[in-house]
Design a protein around this motif. Structure first.
Motif, PDB file in Angstrom:
ATOM      1  N   LEU A 205      11.367  24.184  44.130  1.00  0.00           N
ATOM      2  CA  LEU A 205      10.038  23.751  44.857  1.00  0.00           C
ATOM      3  C   LEU A 205       9.341  22.518  44.217  1.00  0.00           C
ATOM      4  N   SER A 206       9.366  22.932  42.875  1.00  0.00           N
ATOM      5  CA  SER A 206       8.793  22.048  41.920  1.00  0.00           C
ATOM      6  C   SER A 206       9.181  20.642  41.943  1.00  0.00           C
ATOM      7  N   ASP A 207      10.579  20.638  41.984  1.00  0.00           N
ATOM      8  CA  ASP A 207      11.168  19.451  41.806  1.00  0.00           C
ATOM      9  C   ASP A 207      10.842  18.395  43.246  1.00  0.00           C
ATOM     10  N   ASN A 208      10.543  19.136  44.109  1.00  0.00           N
ATOM     11  CA  ASN A 208      10.238  18.691  45.470  1.00  0.00           C
ATOM     12  C   ASN A 208       8.709  18.418  45.758  1.00  0.00           C
ATOM     13  N   PHE A 209       8.135  18.663  44.575  1.00  0.00           N
ATOM     14  CA  PHE A 209       6.622  18.432  44.578  1.00  0.00           C
ATOM     15  C   PHE A 209       6.036  19.244  45.785  1.00  0.00           C
ATOM     16  N   LEU A 210       6.574  20.668  45.726  1.00  0.00           N
ATOM     17  CA  LEU A 210       5.985  21.869  46.805  1.00  0.00           C
ATOM     18  C   LEU A 210       5.452  23.144  45.612  1.00  0.00           C
ATOM     19  N   SER A 211       4.327  23.568  46.239  1.00  0.00           N
ATOM     20  CA  SER A 211       4.199  24.719  45.262  1.00  0.00           C
ATOM     21  C   SER A 211       4.902  25.813  45.102  1.00  0.00           C
ATOM     22  N   PRO A 212       5.212  26.131  43.837  1.00  0.00           N
ATOM     23  CA  PRO A 212       6.174  27.136  43.432  1.00  0.00           C
ATOM     24  C   PRO A 212       5.536  28.480  43.603  1.00  0.00           C
ATOM     25  N   ASP A 213       4.334  28.667  44.032  1.00  0.00           N
ATOM     26  CA  ASP A 213       3.574  29.795  44.183  1.00  0.00           C
ATOM     27  C   ASP A 213       3.237  30.378  45.426  1.00  0.00           C
ATOM     28  N   ASN A 214       3.420  29.408  46.612  1.00  0.00           N
ATOM     29  CA  ASN A 214       2.932  29.500  47.873  1.00  0.00           C
ATOM     30  C   ASN A 214       3.750  28.760  48.742  1.00  0.00           C
TER      31      ASN A 214
ATOM     32  N   HIS B  15      14.532  28.226  57.612  1.00  0.00           N
ATOM     33  CA  HIS B  15      12.930  28.141  57.459  1.00  0.00           C
ATOM     34  C   HIS B  15      12.367  27.115  56.628  1.00  0.00           C
ATOM     35  N   HIS B  16      13.240  26.458  55.725  1.00  0.00           N
ATOM     36  CA  HIS B  16      12.722  25.685  54.661  1.00  0.00           C
ATOM     37  C   HIS B  16      13.868  24.552  54.638  1.00  0.00           C
ATOM     38  N   SER B  17      13.266  23.343  54.347  1.00  0.00           N
ATOM     39  CA  SER B  17      13.906  22.112  54.350  1.00  0.00           C
ATOM     40  C   SER B  17      14.806  21.905  53.036  1.00  0.00           C
ATOM     41  N   VAL B  18      14.204  22.693  51.952  1.00  0.00           N
ATOM     42  CA  VAL B  18      14.781  22.238  50.727  1.00  0.00           C
ATOM     43  C   VAL B  18      15.552  23.494  50.335  1.00  0.00           C
ATOM     44  N   LEU B  19      14.771  24.665  50.242  1.00  0.00           N
ATOM     45  CA  LEU B  19      15.569  26.141  49.690  1.00  0.00           C
ATOM     46  C   LEU B  19      16.895  26.236  50.539  1.00  0.00           C
ATOM     47  N   LEU B  20      16.679  26.425  51.937  1.00  0.00           N
ATOM     48  CA  LEU B  20      17.813  27.061  52.684  1.00  0.00           C
ATOM     49  C   LEU B  20      18.673  25.875  53.079  1.00  0.00           C
ATOM     50  N   LEU B  21      18.455  24.430  52.758  1.00  0.00           N
ATOM     51  CA  LEU B  21      19.359  23.312  53.061  1.00  0.00           C
ATOM     52  C   LEU B  21      20.102  23.111  51.918  1.00  0.00           C
ATOM     53  N   GLU B  22      19.326  22.848  50.749  1.00  0.00           N
ATOM     54  CA  GLU B  22      20.166  22.736  49.441  1.00  0.00           C
ATOM     55  C   GLU B  22      21.115  23.926  49.028  1.00  0.00           C
ATOM     56  N   LYS B  23      20.736  25.081  49.219  1.00  0.00           N
ATOM     57  CA  LYS B  23      21.496  26.250  49.004  1.00  0.00           C
ATOM     58  C   LYS B  23      21.477  27.081  50.564  1.00  0.00           C
ATOM     59  N   PRO B  24      22.367  26.727  51.446  1.00  0.00           N
ATOM     60  CA  PRO B  24      22.235  27.284  52.710  1.00  0.00           C
ATOM     61  C   PRO B  24      22.727  28.810  52.682  1.00  0.00           C
ATOM     62  N   ARG B  25      23.319  29.099  51.622  1.00  0.00           N
ATOM     63  CA  ARG B  25      24.024  30.761  51.381  1.00  0.00           C
ATOM     64  C   ARG B  25      22.911  31.714  50.976  1.00  0.00           C
ATOM     65  N   MET B  26      21.672  30.892  50.419  1.00  0.00           N
ATOM     66  CA  MET B  26      20.619  31.689  50.183  1.00  0.00           C
ATOM     67  C   MET B  26      20.425  32.520  51.191  1.00  0.00           C
TER      68      MET B  26
END
Length: 323
Positions: free
Chosen positions: A80-89, A252-263
């Motif tokens: 999240l931080s690497d993509n300039f997104l809040s790591p807390d929300n 649901h998320h353009s970074v988390l569930l695309l970069e790691k789609p098996r998360m």
């Protein structure tokens, strides 16, 4: 030479007089801050169809811990931080396309409605539609990707009456049966079931069940994408040879569930099946270079997915402000 001298003189003058004197003798801006934002809709063309994206407002999930599973929490926060997104929300959007096919006006998903389970910023779909100049009575078809609280919540108003009086409603029967099942009222799913019954039972006589692969409306084809819910579907929307895929909750998320789609995602009914479906569908969409719209990606949620290493990368489409 004159222009340089003039500019130097002006700069010297500014330094001597002080910036506030040049700006009218006051450090205060004269115009009041407006504190308002642009309307929450966006429009583009698809072949001969016109697509208007309306928002139900931001949906904050809070910290990622416990929601995005199978990857260490520190790694998730770094992504999240690497993509300039809040790591807390984690804040999701709620993007519903309304497709004017010429003979039919089709709305996909209806937001949270009156439920404030995720806070006060949701439930603005009707307001967004009004801002976009679209009347609820003009909607001919309401299509549900699945029966979760944030997708079927805007069918009825505070009074329990349907907000789209002239529409037929389309859903997978397996999802309707699962989320309106009274037998689940004693389970952790209770709030979702209460909300689904409140919104879907009043329009039960107008429900049409689609099947995997079926073109159930002209230019709208359902593709089964199970896992997030038992009957979750995505839709290929086509006009004059131009298409996009409405992904619902495939990711649901353009970074988390695309970069790691098996998360895994904790709101999935079957997280393992959802991950397998996500990889399969994203592979197909990336290979075909099919434009996508995701319900929960950053506003207005329209762009492309491409293969990137073990996962995928999302490329937002620039907003075209001239139709």
């Amino acid at each position: 030479m004159t222009s340089n001298v003039s500019r130097r003189s002006l700069l010297a003058l500014g330094a001597g007089l002080g910036a506030t004197t040049l700006l009218g003798g006051s450090a205060q801006a004269r115009a009041p801050k407006l504190g308002t934002q642009s309307p929450y809709w966006h429009r583009f063309n698809l072949g001969s169809a016109e697509v208007t994206v309306v928002s139900d407002g931001p949906l904050p999930l809070g910290p990622p811990k416990g929601t995005f599973i199978g990857v260490p929490d520190d790694e998730v926060k770094k992504m999240l931080s690497d993509n300039f997104l809040s790591p807390d929300n984690i804040v999701l959007e709620q993007n519903s396309p309304i497709v004017n096919m010429g003979d039919k006006l089709v709305l996909f998903d209806t937001g949270m409605g009156t439920s404030k389970a995720f806070g006060p910023t949701t439930g603005r779909q009707q307001k967004s539609m009004a801002e976009a100049g679209i009347k609820p009575a003009d909607i001919d078809a309401v299509v549900f990707s699945h029966a979760h609280i944030d997708h079927i919540g805007g069918v009825v108003g505070e009074d329990g009456k349907p907000l789209f009086p002239n529409a037929q409603y389309y859903i997978a029967q397996s999802d309707f049966d699962y989320w309106t099942d009274e037998g689940k009222m004693g389970s952790p799913l209770k709030d979702f079931v209460v909300h689904a019954r409140k919104n879907l039972l009043p329009v039960r006589d107008r429900l049409v069940y689609f099947k995997d692969g079926q073109e159930f409306l002209p230019g709208v084809q359902a593709l089964a994408a199970p896992g997030h819910t038992v009957g979750h579907h995505i839709f290929m929307v086509t006009s004059e040879g131009k298409s996009f895929a409405f992904l619902g909750d495939l990711s649901h998320h353009s970074v988390l569930l695309l970069e790691k789609p098996r998360m895994e995602f904790s709101y999935d009914t079957d997280p393992k099946q959802a991950a397998a479906t996500r990889v399969k569908m994203l592979d197909m969409l990336a290979a075909n270079k099919t434009p996508v719209m995701s319900y929960h990606f950053a506003w207005p949620g329209y762009g492309h997915v491409a293969k990137a290493g073990e996962g995928f990368h999302y490329y937002p489409e620039p907003m075209q402000m001239v139709l």
